[in-house]
Scaffold this motif. Sequence first.
Motif, mmCIF file in Angstrom:
data_model
loop_
_atom_site.group_PDB
_atom_site.id
_atom_site.type_symbol
_atom_site.label_atom_id
_atom_site.label_comp_id
_atom_site.label_asym_id
_atom_site.label_seq_id
_atom_site.Cartn_x
_atom_site.Cartn_y
_atom_site.Cartn_z
ATOM 1 N N GLY A 137 37.926 44.231 45.711
ATOM 2 C CA GLY A 137 37.657 42.809 45.498
ATOM 3 C C GLY A 137 36.874 42.553 44.224
ATOM 4 N N ILE A 138 35.882 43.385 43.947
ATOM 5 C CA ILE A 138 35.069 43.163 42.745
ATOM 6 C C ILE A 138 35.874 43.480 41.487
ATOM 7 N N LEU A 139 36.796 44.438 41.578
ATOM 8 C CA LEU A 139 37.668 44.724 40.435
ATOM 9 C C LEU A 139 38.545 43.512 40.117
ATOM 10 N N VAL A 150 36.120 40.720 38.675
ATOM 11 C CA VAL A 150 35.591 40.937 37.323
ATOM 12 C C VAL A 150 36.713 41.060 36.304
ATOM 13 N N PHE A 151 37.609 42.018 36.521
ATOM 14 C CA PHE A 151 38.656 42.266 35.529
ATOM 15 C C PHE A 151 39.818 41.278 35.653
ATOM 16 N N GLY A 152 40.138 40.878 36.892
ATOM 17 C CA GLY A 152 41.249 39.963 37.079
ATOM 18 C C GLY A 152 40.921 38.551 36.658
ATOM 19 N N MET A 153 39.874 37.967 37.272
ATOM 20 C CA MET A 153 39.574 36.546 37.043
ATOM 21 C C MET A 153 38.774 36.308 35.774
ATOM 22 N N ARG A 154 37.871 37.220 35.406
ATOM 23 C CA ARG A 154 37.002 36.957 34.258
ATOM 24 C C ARG A 154 37.550 37.514 32.948
ATOM 25 N N LEU A 155 38.511 38.438 33.010
ATOM 26 C CA LEU A 155 39.027 39.050 31.791
ATOM 27 C C LEU A 155 40.518 38.784 31.616
ATOM 28 N N PHE A 168 41.560 38.708 53.468
ATOM 29 C CA PHE A 168 41.113 39.270 52.188
ATOM 30 C C PHE A 168 41.745 38.495 51.030
ATOM 31 N N LEU A 169 43.050 38.223 51.137
ATOM 32 C CA LEU A 169 43.724 37.424 50.106
ATOM 33 C C LEU A 169 43.101 36.034 50.017
ATOM 34 N N TYR A 170 42.809 35.458 51.182
ATOM 35 C CA TYR A 170 42.191 34.130 51.233
ATOM 36 C C TYR A 170 40.845 34.146 50.521
ATOM 37 N N LEU A 171 40.053 35.199 50.747
ATOM 38 C CA LEU A 171 38.767 35.344 50.077
ATOM 39 C C LEU A 171 38.936 35.411 48.562
ATOM 40 N N GLU A 172 39.935 36.158 48.115
ATOM 41 C CA GLU A 172 40.139 36.315 46.681
ATOM 42 C C GLU A 172 40.577 35.003 46.022
ATOM 43 N N ILE A 186 26.960 38.047 43.653
ATOM 44 C CA ILE A 186 27.536 37.180 44.682
ATOM 45 C C ILE A 186 28.177 38.028 45.770
ATOM 46 N N ARG A 187 28.873 39.113 45.373
ATOM 47 C CA ARG A 187 29.464 40.020 46.350
ATOM 48 C C ARG A 187 28.365 40.659 47.210
#
Length: 386
Positions: free
Chosen positions: A69-71, A74-79, A261-265, A300-301
């Motif tokens: 989730g953190i990957l 960080v890398f998915g949403m912020r980069l 999990f998908l809903y959280l993301e 936040i995580r």
Amino acid sequence: MLLKTFGWSFAITAAGLALAGVLWGWQGLAVVAILSILEISLSFDNAVINAGILRKMNPFWQKMFLTLGILIAVFGMRLVFPVVIVAITAKLGPIEAVKVALQDHERYEQLVTSAHPAIAAFGGMFLLMIFLDFLFEDRDIKWLEWLERPLARLGKLETLSIVVALVALLITATTLAGSVPVHGGEGTVDKTATVLLAGVGGLVTYLIVGGISGFFEDRLEEDEDGDASDEPADATPGAPAKKGGNAAVVGLAGKAAFFMFLYLEVIDASFSFDGVIGAFAITNDIFEMALGLGIGAMYIRSLTVFLVRKGTLDDYVYLEHGAHYAIGALAVILLVTIKHEINEVITGLIGVVLIGVAFWSSVVRNRRSAALEDGAGNKAEVSSGV
């Protein structure tokens, strides 16, 4: 407990700030630190919402939320996500979009900012649906009874949330999206069709992901209730279930947890939109943004897991209410920012204030409950002659 939960966040903060200092000097270090604080302040309510969902999941999926989730966060949403937005809106190839992000920071900022109406409409509608479904739900514990009780009665109309959300989208598209200021302040552009399409996309995404996760969660609860009622009277507590019994439940639990999990993301993605856009007020360097916002996302995580393990939501029952009202405020702010600029400090403060008031209301409620219990105990002692 505190060190165990936040240990990775502390370590990544130290490493990230050190890296920023080496690569960009003291100015870069300060920028990354400010971005981290910005992300935490904007997403504090996200942690409370996530905790309410994450506590339903088993330890394996809680670990998945912290690792995979953190990957993604960080890398998915912020980069990656901003670069994808640039590629789609500017109709660039993936390689060219990356070159723009790395070499032409001003153009990169302009392209991401021009995509803001679509991003805000999608995220605003997704978050608005979360808020409306919470607001129209009849719950045993109510915070603002004068408001929540009549709305719960209205919530018996199953499609009311969708109707209200669509009305809000139509109002937004017709009043705000018709003359969106162009980046740089030179004229306006009509984004009505873009906002309508993106808003409907956010609504449909919520209905699909939330609906599937809710379906499997309900099925899981039904199967568990069925297994409990079918258990033989002489069954040994804790004994392994017979073949064909718990296997289906485990499978359903896995599916339910996966879609939750998908809903959280998707929730995290919706919360990250304003942080990514707001970060351009501080820097337009893609790596500084990713590093600073990523450090904030780690906290936040960790805070989400801390709330789950400490049972904070059970002890302070109005926290979820405050977080959902903060989500409603953020949804409205996102829709308003399609045309009007709103300072990120205001956005962050609204969430913090609402959650702070909800926390204090919970404390007052707990004190009153404790006083009533003490009073009842004293009366019982007097009546028994003690």
